[in-house]
Scaffold this active site. Structure first.
Site, mmCIF file in Angstrom:
data_model
loop_
_atom_site.group_PDB
_atom_site.id
_atom_site.type_symbol
_atom_site.label_atom_id
_atom_site.label_comp_id
_atom_site.label_asym_id
_atom_site.label_seq_id
_atom_site.Cartn_x
_atom_site.Cartn_y
_atom_site.Cartn_z
ATOM 1 N N GLN A 121 0.820 -1.219 0.000
ATOM 2 C CA GLN A 121 0.000 0.000 0.000
ATOM 3 C C GLN A 121 0.851 1.265 0.000
ATOM 4 O OE1 GLN A 121 -3.039 0.251 3.023
ATOM 5 N NE2 GLN A 121 -4.073 -1.597 2.329
ATOM 6 N N ASP A 178 -11.397 2.687 1.006
ATOM 7 C CA ASP A 178 -10.417 3.709 1.413
ATOM 8 C C ASP A 178 -9.152 3.671 0.562
ATOM 9 O OD1 ASP A 178 -9.910 1.213 3.164
ATOM 10 O OD2 ASP A 178 -8.076 2.356 3.464
ATOM 11 N N GLN A 179 -8.844 2.481 -0.018
ATOM 12 C CA GLN A 179 -7.630 2.363 -0.821
ATOM 13 C C GLN A 179 -7.747 3.084 -2.163
ATOM 14 O OE1 GLN A 179 -5.612 -1.647 -0.716
ATOM 15 N NE2 GLN A 179 -7.503 -2.245 0.301
ATOM 16 N N TYR A 185 -13.327 -2.720 2.317
ATOM 17 C CA TYR A 185 -11.874 -2.806 2.456
ATOM 18 C C TYR A 185 -11.156 -2.088 1.316
ATOM 19 C CZ TYR A 185 -13.453 -6.498 5.572
ATOM 20 O OH TYR A 185 -14.111 -7.201 6.550
ATOM 21 N N HIS A 213 -11.872 4.781 7.941
ATOM 22 C CA HIS A 213 -10.630 4.704 7.159
ATOM 23 C C HIS A 213 -10.734 5.565 5.898
ATOM 24 C CE1 HIS A 213 -9.192 1.267 9.573
ATOM 25 N NE2 HIS A 213 -8.024 1.523 9.028
ATOM 26 N N PRO A 251 -5.403 -6.627 4.625
ATOM 27 C CA PRO A 251 -5.972 -7.475 3.561
ATOM 28 C C PRO A 251 -5.195 -8.781 3.431
ATOM 29 C CG PRO A 251 -5.521 -5.234 2.768
ATOM 30 C CD PRO A 251 -4.881 -5.351 4.112
#
Length: 367
Positions: free
Chosen positions: A106, A303-304, A300, A326, A133
């Site tokens: 990340q 936010d990425q 999940y 997040h 993850p």
């Protein structure tokens, strides 16, 4: 800790207040060439300060940018980072623990995408651990969503590693891009396929994976979700070979694909503290939450996507389920460092949420 002139001060205790603040700040500071002083790192946690995974990630981006990193010690609550010129090439980062490989990815993948030449990241630690993850979810759910912005990242899972010893290893092969295109993920479509992988490793027998998968399917049948009607659920169960995993572990990751190209999913890790039936049920509930949330991504991945939306060249739209803390934290830091403008609104028609972002159109200055 005093920084250089022009540095930015980031409060590491704000909002989510965990490692995510460090990762997003580190990535963006490197790309934007902004010196940063991060204070109060993980201040609200039971065990505050930097852990092995955070330290390894910071040292990785320092190496990738020929930067200067001060105060980065185990347990440190404040660091100063001055990025330098980004370089491609081969890099290795090892948490020497069960620190999550996917969290190392990340912080480093955004930097590698804007390097002057291709980058190979050899990342070692835990591939399937709590509070991060699972590697299977990262490669099969997050990376296809990242591809919506343009980049196509190749990967190789060399070996899985679990809590508490780690020992996992994965390679990511990154070809740099000039810029990121904005995304338009606002139509969830209808489910067209569901595929999953349920594994066990080490001394755990194959019946562990079979029991988790069986409980997962039973929970789905009992839930009788309208979203799944007419869709076959395929779960592959297997035991990792000794060469493909280090230590004992088990887990399940299930991926849903929709008619409009959305990829989302859920899963769970096995644990000595719960039965295989509980693991299967927990994974099913996680998966059902994803496909019933009304969004185009699961909680999940949500936010990425924010950092990439902020850097993209134009307006992005992302439909999600309930916006997570997040995600709010990611927006806060991304706005602060890039100047990108975000807007969040509720869609009363299906109680989903729309995240809009006017990206800054960041360009790879080396290409």
């Amino acid at each position: 800790m005093s920084g250089d002139p022009g540095y930015r001060e980031i409060d590491g205790s704000v909002m989510e207040g965990g490692g995510q603040i460090i990762r997003i700040t580190g990535s963006l500071a490197t790309l934007l060439q902004i010196p940063v002083n991060i204070l109060k790192i993980r201040a609200g946690r039971a065990s505050p300060g930097l852990k092995a995974q955070h330290l390894t990630g910071l040292h990785l981006i320092k190496d990738m940018s020929s930067g200067v990193l001060r105060g980065a010690d185990f347990g440190s609550k404040e660091i100063f980072f001055q990025p330098g010129k980004i370089r491609g090439g081969a890099y290795q980062a090892d948490t020497k623990s069960a620190g999550a490989v996917c969290l190392l990815a990340q912080i480093s993948l955004p930097v590698a995408l804007f390097a002057p030449e291709p980058t190979v990241l050899n990342l070692r630690g835990g591939t399937n651990t709590d509070m991060a993850p699972q590697i299977d979810a990262f490669t099969e759910i997050f990376l296809p969503n990242l591809k919506q912005f343009g980049p196509e990242i190749e990967y190789e899972v060399v070996k899985k590693g679990f809590f508490p010893k780690g020992g996992g290893e994965a390679n990511f092969f990154v070809t740099p891009v000039k810029s990121l295109r904005p995304i338009q993920l606002d139509d969830p479509g209808k489910l067209i396929s569901v595929e999953g992988w349920c594994f066990c490793a080490g001394s755990l027998p194959i019946k562990v994976a079979e029991s988790i998968a069986r409980s997962f399917k039973e929970e789905l049948r009992e839930a009788n979700s309208p979203a799944l009607r007419g869709v076959k659920v395929n779960i592959e169960t297997y035991k990792e070979t000794p060469a493909a995993a280090f230590g004992n572990g088990s887990g399940i990751v299930v991926v849903a694909k929709t008619s409009t190209g959305c990829v989302l999913g859920g899963g769970a890790l096995g644990s000595p503290r719960e039965t295989t039936e509980e693991t299967g049920r927990k994974a099913a509930q996680d998966f059902l939450e994803a496909i019933e949330c009304g969004g185009c991504v699961d909680k999940y991945v949500q936010d990425q996507m924010i950092l990439f939306m902020g850097l993209a060249d134009g307006e992005s739209v992302l439909r999600t389920g309930p916006v997570t803390l997040h995600t709010e934290s990611a927006i806060f830091i991304t706005q602060q460092l890039t100047g990108a403008k975000f807007d969040i609104s509720n869609d009363p028609n299906n109680n989903s949420w729309l995240i809009r972002c006017q990206g800054v159109g960041y360009k790879n200055k080396y290409l």
